[in-house]
Motif scaffolding. Structure first.
Motif, PDB file in Angstrom:
ATOM      1  N   ARG A   1      31.740  -3.163  32.666  1.00 35.62           N
ATOM      2  CA  ARG A   1      31.336  -4.802  31.567  1.00 35.62           C
ATOM      3  C   ARG A   1      32.143  -4.140  30.271  1.00 35.62           C
ATOM      4  NH1 ARG A   1      29.674  -9.572  33.645  1.00 35.62           N
ATOM      5  NH2 ARG A   1      31.391 -10.032  33.654  1.00 35.62           N
TER       6      ARG A   1
ATOM      7  N   PRO B   1      40.618  -7.589  32.827  1.00 37.63           N
ATOM      8  CA  PRO B   1      40.305  -8.590  31.713  1.00 37.63           C
ATOM      9  C   PRO B   1      40.108  -9.239  31.898  1.00 37.63           C
ATOM     10  CG  PRO B   1      42.677  -7.844  31.795  1.00 37.63           C
ATOM     11  CD  PRO B   1      41.988  -6.902  32.943  1.00 37.63           C
ATOM     12  N   ALA B   2      40.046 -10.025  32.921  1.00 36.66           N
ATOM     13  CA  ALA B   2      39.674 -11.469  33.866  1.00 36.66           C
ATOM     14  C   ALA B   2      37.866 -11.225  33.846  1.00 36.66           C
ATOM     15  CB  ALA B   2      40.330 -12.211  34.303  1.00 36.66           C
TER      16      ALA B   2
ATOM     17  N   ALA C   1      35.565 -10.111  32.257  1.00 46.35           N
ATOM     18  CA  ALA C   1      34.866 -10.378  31.202  1.00 46.35           C
ATOM     19  C   ALA C   1      34.533 -11.899  30.837  1.00 46.35           C
ATOM     20  CB  ALA C   1      35.616  -9.729  29.809  1.00 46.35           C
ATOM     21  N   ILE C   2      35.821 -12.546  31.448  1.00 50.30           N
ATOM     22  CA  ILE C   2      35.535 -14.105  30.729  1.00 50.30           C
ATOM     23  C   ILE C   2      35.391 -14.904  32.380  1.00 50.30           C
ATOM     24  CG2 ILE C   2      37.437 -15.791  31.259  1.00 50.30           C
ATOM     25  CD1 ILE C   2      39.055 -15.122  29.917  1.00 50.30           C
ATOM     26  N   GLY C   3      35.214 -14.210  33.890  1.00 45.82           N
ATOM     27  CA  GLY C   3      34.475 -14.536  34.610  1.00 45.82           C
ATOM     28  C   GLY C   3      34.496 -15.171  35.201  1.00 45.82           C
ATOM     29  N   GLY C   4      33.512 -15.991  35.986  1.00 49.98           N
ATOM     30  CA  GLY C   4      33.990 -16.968  36.997  1.00 49.98           C
ATOM     31  C   GLY C   4      33.891 -18.542  36.088  1.00 49.98           C
TER      32      GLY C   4
END
Ligand SMILES: Nc1ncnc2c1ncn2[C@@H]1O[C@H](COP(=O)(O)OP(=O)(O)OP(=O)(O)O)[C@@H](O)[C@H]1O
Ligand SMILES: [Mg+2]
Lengths: 237, 394
Positions: B305, B388-389, B391-394
């Protein structure tokens, strides 16, 4: 149209996969957020919010469309990955649902890390961090570790981190979800205040009924298409 | 820029230090294994040095006297003494056996020497050299004997008159020096019953039935005219090989120079042991690598994370890879320090000599750093694959 700073998106599309299994997550996205403005982005599950946030956050590449950040054309015909990393560092601030602070850095260094990554000296970076922590009224916990802070305090540190490189745009993904309504409103108040103070364009993705009435402008996204709407813009101060 | 690796380690130092200590003990074992090998080589060299000889004259076609049994007539040394280039020559016998020391049994090498000749202990910690021709002994302190104590060897008691140190056989057994005559007898004579049995058997043999013959045969059986080797010192102006060559030619005996003896002891006698230790070192290196790889991988997976967030906010891959690699090397450093200290602490407790060479420590250190770097590659690969996406999550 004044495009200097702020964020401007036109005709953005995103298709995942190829052929039969392809998913058109974004079909037609048009948005503009001015410096100093906080807008809401709301939509049902699967409507494309996360996809849009990733495209705005320069972690996935849209299939088509135009994106202008500040005075820089980010996407028109294609972009380079190495540029994206620097872009994220210098031009975009991120605030997540969970604060995602770096657990092994204290509050000051969590914020100072960004200017440090951009090559600023440690002293100058920490000074900028402390200024922001002061503006966010959390400077008294500057030496604490993230695990020693309350959820609301952590979120304010995360906001300081998003602001520290003074990016033209901040993307906030459900920033108030874990907070009670008083704290949620406090976070929104801070975001508005910071947007004005630093002339930042802030996009808040949210489901949170407590804060939706505070936006003056809201983008609804349904099935990959955005629709602009006026919000209540209720005063909360 | 601050060191992310150091901050992370300081934050979760408990896990890190415990792993480092565990790894360190393993490294300590590795360094000790290397030390055991070095000790064996050193024992062999010490054995050769302490004998004070330039040449070892032994039975033909043997690798004696240390690597193979060798037996030479005890009058041979006289004729060797008369050869050109020979400064001195002395008989010597070697016999490995168990002796009683207090309530315990120690394995010792009993060396029969001519006082003052080559082969006598060169250095005494306490007491004096053997001066009487019977029943005196000089013992290595490793045997546990003290001055004035009595060593029982075969049928006789020997009084310890001197103590020496670092006098060991190639197997690491401490030495006990006794006069040559006694040693020859000890090698030959078992005990009173054995002598009696032997005499009866000889007397019962019809071939020896004439009284004068029987007498002569029994006499010849009850002394031992053999020794294991003749130690030779050569005069200056002669090369060892020169003298060795003429002994080989004229005396029909084998003569080894110092260099050849070393070759026999190091390359032949302890060759199998050194391969054994080599295998151990290889396995220990693999186990250490697996531990470092596993722990660094686990620590990295626990930070996925944070790594995604770091990447999202614009951290270079290089910085993230550096963070993981520095931690792996840090773990290796802790391990090396713990390992070096523990090896130094426990080496003297080993029954045989353990020689910790600074060169081995240095080589071990380099190996550990290399192993840690290689072991971190797995974790680095996993970290670089983090999107890195995420970190933004779904
Ligand atoms: N990596 C991907 N590959 C293929 N399809 C994807 C991928 N990511 C998202 N999608 C699809 O794109 C559409 C939009 O997904 P997205 O995650 O943007 O929705 P969302 O608005 O964030 O939903 P939620 O509120 O549930 O998080 C969905 O139909 C989803 O299945
Ligand atoms: Mg989503």
């Amino acid at each position: 149209m004044a495009r200097d700073r702020g964020i401007f998106i036109e005709g953005m599309r995103k298709r995942y996969g190829e052929g039969e299994t392809a998913v058109d997550a974004l079909k037609e996205v048009n948005m503009q957020v001015m410096p100093g403005e906080v807008v809401g982005l709301i939509g049902p599950s699967g409507s494309g919010k996360s996809t849009l946030l990733k495209a705005l956050g320069a972690v996935i590449e849209p299939t088509a469309g135009r994106m202008i950040l500040g005075d820089e054309v980010i996407y028109d015909n294609g972009w380079l990955i190495s540029d994206l990393r620097a872009l994220r560092r210098d031009k975009i601030g991120f605030v997540f649902q969970a604060p995602y602070l770096i657990p092994f850095l204290d509050v000051t260094d969590n914020v100072a890390l960004l200017p440090m990554l951009a090559g600023r000296p440690n002293g100058e970076s920490r000074q900028r961090a402390v200024e922001l922590l002061e503006a966010l009224d959390i400077a008294h916990r500057a030496g604490a570790m993230p695990s020693q802070l309350s959820g609301g305090e952590q979120q304010r540190v995360a906001i300081a981190r998003a602001l520290v490189n003074q990016p033209p745009v901040i993307l906030a993904d459900e920033p108030t979800a874990p907070l009670d309504s008083e704290r949620a409103l406090a976070v929104i108040r801070i975001l508005n205040q910071m947007a004005r103070q630093y002339q930042t364009a802030i996009i808040v993705v949210t489901h949170d009924e407590k804060i939706i009435p505070t936006f003056k402008r809201i983008y609804h996204i349904r099935d990959g298409r955005t629709h602009e709407e006026a919000g209540e813009g209720r005063e909360f101060e | 820029m601050i060191s992310l690796a150091a901050r992370d380690v300081l934050h979760a130092w408990g896990k890190f230090v415990f792993t480092g200590v565990g790894l360190g003990l393993l490294i300590g074992v590795t360094l000790t294994m290397a030390g055991v090998y070095r000790g064996m080589v050193d024992d062999a060299k010490v054995l050769l040095n302490n004998s004070g000889a330039d040449l070892w004259v032994v039975q033909k076609q043997t690798l004696g006297p240390y690597a193979e049994p060798s037996s030479v007539h005890d009058d041979v040394y006289r004729s060797i003494l008369g050869m050109p280039g020979v400064a001195s020559a002395a008989n010597v016998t070697y016999l490995t056996m168990q002796v009683q020391q207090g309530d315990r049994d120690v394995r010792v090498m009993v060396v029969g020497i001519v006082p003052d000749g080559p082969g006598a202990p060169g250095y005494l910690l306490a007491g004096r050299q053997i001066v009487r021709s019977h029943y005196e002994a000089v013992a290595d302190v490793g045997t546990g004997f003290k001055l004035g104590q009595v060593i029982h060897i075969r049928r006789h008691n020997y009084t310890v008159v001197g103590l020496t140190r670092r006098m060991v056989s190639s197997g690491g057994d401490p030495m006990v020096f006794i006069p040559l005559r006694d040693a020859q007898e000890a090698q030959f004579l078992k005990d009173n019953d054995a002598i009696l049995n032997e005499r009866n058997r000889t007397a019962a043999n019809p071939a020896f039935s004439r009284p004068d013959v029987l007498e002569a045969v029994i006499n010849s059986q009850s002394n031992n005219p053999f020794v294991n080797a003749v130690l030779v010192q050569i005069k200056s102006g002669f090369t060892p090989e020169q003298v060795a060559e003429s002994i080989r030619r004229w005396k029909r005996l084998q003569a080894y120079t110092r260099a050849q003896m070393e070759e026999i002891l190091v390359a032949k006698l302890i060759a199998t042991s050194s391969k054994q230790i080599g295998m151990f070192l290889v396995i220990l290196a693999i186990v250490s690598a697996a531990i470092v790889a596993f722990i660094i991988y686990t620590l990295t997976m626990g930070k996925i994370r944070e790594i995604a967030v770091l990447k999202l906010i614009g951290t270079r891959n290089r910085t993230i890879a550096g963070m993981i690699m520095q931690q792996a090397v840090g773990l290796g450093l802790i391990g090396f320090i713990v390992g070096k200290i523990s090896a130094t602490v426990w080496a003297p407790m080993f029954p045989k000599y353990v020689l910790l060479e600074p060169g081995d420590a240095l080589r071990g250190f380099i190996a550990i750093v290399v192993i840690c770097i290689l072991a971190s590659l797995l974790a680095i690969r996993a970290a670089l694959k983090v999107d890195p996406a995420e970190a933004i999550g779904g």
